[in-house]
Design a protein around this motif. Structure first.
Motif, PDB file in Angstrom:
ATOM      1  N   LYS A   1      -0.097  -6.671  -1.867  1.00 35.09           N
ATOM      2  CA  LYS A   1       0.053  -6.299  -3.276  1.00 35.09           C
ATOM      3  C   LYS A   1       1.523  -6.101  -3.647  1.00 35.09           C
ATOM      4  O   LYS A   1       1.946  -6.427  -4.746  1.00 35.09           O
TER       5      LYS A   1
ATOM      6  N   PHE B   1       0.030   1.414  -3.082  1.00 36.85           N
ATOM      7  CA  PHE B   1      -1.180   0.844  -2.506  1.00 36.85           C
ATOM      8  C   PHE B   1      -1.046   0.684  -0.996  1.00 36.85           C
ATOM      9  O   PHE B   1       0.053   0.495  -0.467  1.00 36.85           O
TER      10      PHE B   1
ATOM     11  N   GLU C   1      -5.412   2.572  -3.622  1.00 37.18           N
ATOM     12  CA  GLU C   1      -4.341   3.226  -4.361  1.00 37.18           C
ATOM     13  C   GLU C   1      -4.139   4.664  -3.898  1.00 37.18           C
ATOM     14  O   GLU C   1      -5.099   5.401  -3.655  1.00 37.18           O
TER      15      GLU C   1
ATOM     16  N   LYS D   1      -1.291   7.599  -8.316  1.00 31.15           N
ATOM     17  CA  LYS D   1      -0.589   6.323  -8.433  1.00 31.15           C
ATOM     18  C   LYS D   1       0.878   6.437  -8.043  1.00 31.15           C
ATOM     19  O   LYS D   1       1.730   5.686  -8.512  1.00 31.15           O
TER      20      LYS D   1
END
Length: 508
Positions: A40, A65, A84, A88
């Motif tokens: 990612k 992530f 996640e 965040k």
């Protein structure tokens, strides 16, 4: 099935004549890329773990992530998912996985969140958040970089280090449900080296546990004794001396026990490579080269300087950021050194005398930060790496191949004569199944086959020849008893009238 006995007889005969060749000793080592998959974000940390016979790779980057992949015995990566971090925030640092009283957990240092997150690893490799530990004035979780799990008797402890403005070392007890409770924290001072802990390793010696830390800002390493209750005390400390030690910007720390000797292998990314203003606290550093240092840990837990591998024209050791060690046997280990400034993985052998010798180098063409990890699957060694470069959103898998300096390889030649009653369709199917073994048995490093077209009339009815290449007799023995090989024998044995087998070493 007499042809099976013929094959085994030839193998035994060759082993008696040639002896058992352990080609991993003193030979050139190369890494061959087996796969890569998209991540990612970039990769700044990675670790591996085996659960229920399945091998997993966990990686984290500058985003919030964690990527999870499966890794099979041939080096193929298969994505499981991306998970996640809390709020965040990120990036993830210091990934470490461990079984705690029957439950598999992944511990994650959340650098941006100043916290440690605990995830249970489910049966399919997915992650479920179990607990989050936030920083307090009594702990040192700011800018978390490194985590280390230590198991003493029935207790498990998590040690945490980082790069915060008030640095130190903290220990937490790990409970069965994944929760962490604070045991002890020790602030950095002018004596110990815990300012910027980017690497930790532990040795068990005569029933005692010792933890080794590296201080990036302190330019040195420290040893601590860890007690049964999780408390710890400093044993000794060694700093860079700007001459024959290479500890300025101490970075990766790893270790291994060989021949009864307990070694610590320490790398550094020298402060001269940093151009971020006030990031480096001590400005009076001296650059005297790049090197990897080996220390011996004695029975009292003291660190003793032992040997150094100094960078030269034949090695690539500029900006060492990760050291991975895979033990070959009790006399030798394979050491992989990831670099950020040489864009490479330098391979070395560490012997029981504590001497590092270069054995190969892989030019990755991308800088490595902390995103290099390793795993052994059956008889195969793999290294997994990604890049700190935000443009390189990939996880690469590399298989280790040990090759002798003189180029010798073991050839296994099988010549087959099919029965007259065997139909062309049956013969073609038998050939297809034989050829398919090259993708089913990792020990086969090369495979060729063909149909006889000799005009000399001396083939004695043998029509098909198959030549398989192995690194040594041990790999060949694995092949001979491999379930896929035995299944082939069972499948086509009734079609075979005769077999002629030869094994030999050749130089290429």
């Amino acid at each position: 099935m007499n042809w099976i006995k013929s094959i085994l007889f030839v193998i035994v005969s060759c082993n008696c004549l040639l002896g058992y060749a352990q080609l991993t000793k003193g030979n050139l080592t190369i890494l061959e890329q087996t796969d890569y998959k998209t991540t990612k974000y970039n990769t700044v940390t990675a670790t591996t773990y085996k659960k229920n016979g399945v091998n997993y790779v966990f990686s984290g980057g500058d985003g919030a992530f964690i990527n999870v992949f499966k890794l099979n015995a041939t080096g193929e990566l298969m994505p499981v998912g991306a998970y996640e971090l809390q709020n965040k925030k990120g990036p993830a640092r210091g990934l470490v996985a461990h079984n705690i009283k029957g439950t598999d957990y992944l511990f994650v240092g959340n650098k941006g969140g100043n916290s440690v997150e605990v995830y249970s690893i489910e049966d399919n490799g997915s992650l479920q958040r179990a607990f989050v530990l936030n920083d307090t004035p009594e702990t040192y979780l700011g800018t978390v970089i490194t985590l280390k799990v230590i198991h003493i008797k029935n207790n498990f402890y998590l040690f945490v280090g980082g790069l915060e403005s008030t640095p130190g070392l903290s220990c937490f007890k790990i409970h069965k449900n994944g929760k962490l409770s604070h045991i002890q924290s020790l602030a950095d001072d002018d004596l110990i080296h815990t300012d910027g802990i980017i690497g930790m390793y532990s040795h068990k010696i005569n029933g005692k546990t010792y933890l080794i830390t590296g201080g990036f800002q302190d330019n040195g390493i420290s040893s601590f004794e860890v007690f049964n209750n999780g408390n710890f005390k400093n044993i000794n400390n060694i700093a860079d001396n700007t001459t024959n030690r290479y500890l300025t910007g101490t970075y990766p720390v790893n270790g291994v026990t060989l021949g009864g000797n307990h070694y610590i292998v320490v790398g550094h990314r020298h402060h001269k490579y940093y151009k971020r203003g006030n990031f480096i606290k001590k400005k009076d550093f001296i650059f005297h080269g790049d090197g990897v240092s080996v220390f011996k840990v004695n029975e009292a837990g003291e660190l003793i300087p032992h040997s150094v591998l100094v960078n030269n024209a034949a090695t690539k050791l500029a900006g060492q950021t990760r050291i991975e060690i895979l033990k070959i046997d009790d006399s030798e280990a394979l050491v992989a050194i990831g670099t950020r400034d040489d864009n490479s993985i330098q391979l070395c052998k560490l012997n029981a005398n504590g001497v590092l010798k270069p054995s190969g180098v892989l030019d990755t063409n991308y800088p490595i930060y902390y995103g290099l990890t390793s795993i052994k699957i059956k008889e195969n060694f793999f290294f997994l790496s990604g890049s700190v470069d935000p443009k390189v959103k990939k996880m690469f898998a590399y298989k280790v191949n040990f090759k002798p300096k003189n180029g010798k390889k073991l050839r296994h030649v099988v010549n087959l004569k099919y029965k007259d009653a065997a139909t062309p369709k049956e013969v073609n199917r038998a050939v297809e199944n034989f050829v398919a073994l090259k993708n089913k048995i990792p020990e086969i490093i090369d495979f060729e086959w063909g149909i006889n077209n000799s005009k000399e009339g001396k083939s004695k009815g043998f029509t098909h020849s198959f030549m398989l290449t192995f690194k040594d007799e041990k790999a060949l023995e694995v092949y001979l008893v491999h379930k896929e090989h035995l299944a082939l024998i069972n499948d086509i044995g009734s079609l075979i009238d005769d077999v002629f087998v030869m094994d030999y070493y050749t130089t290429e």
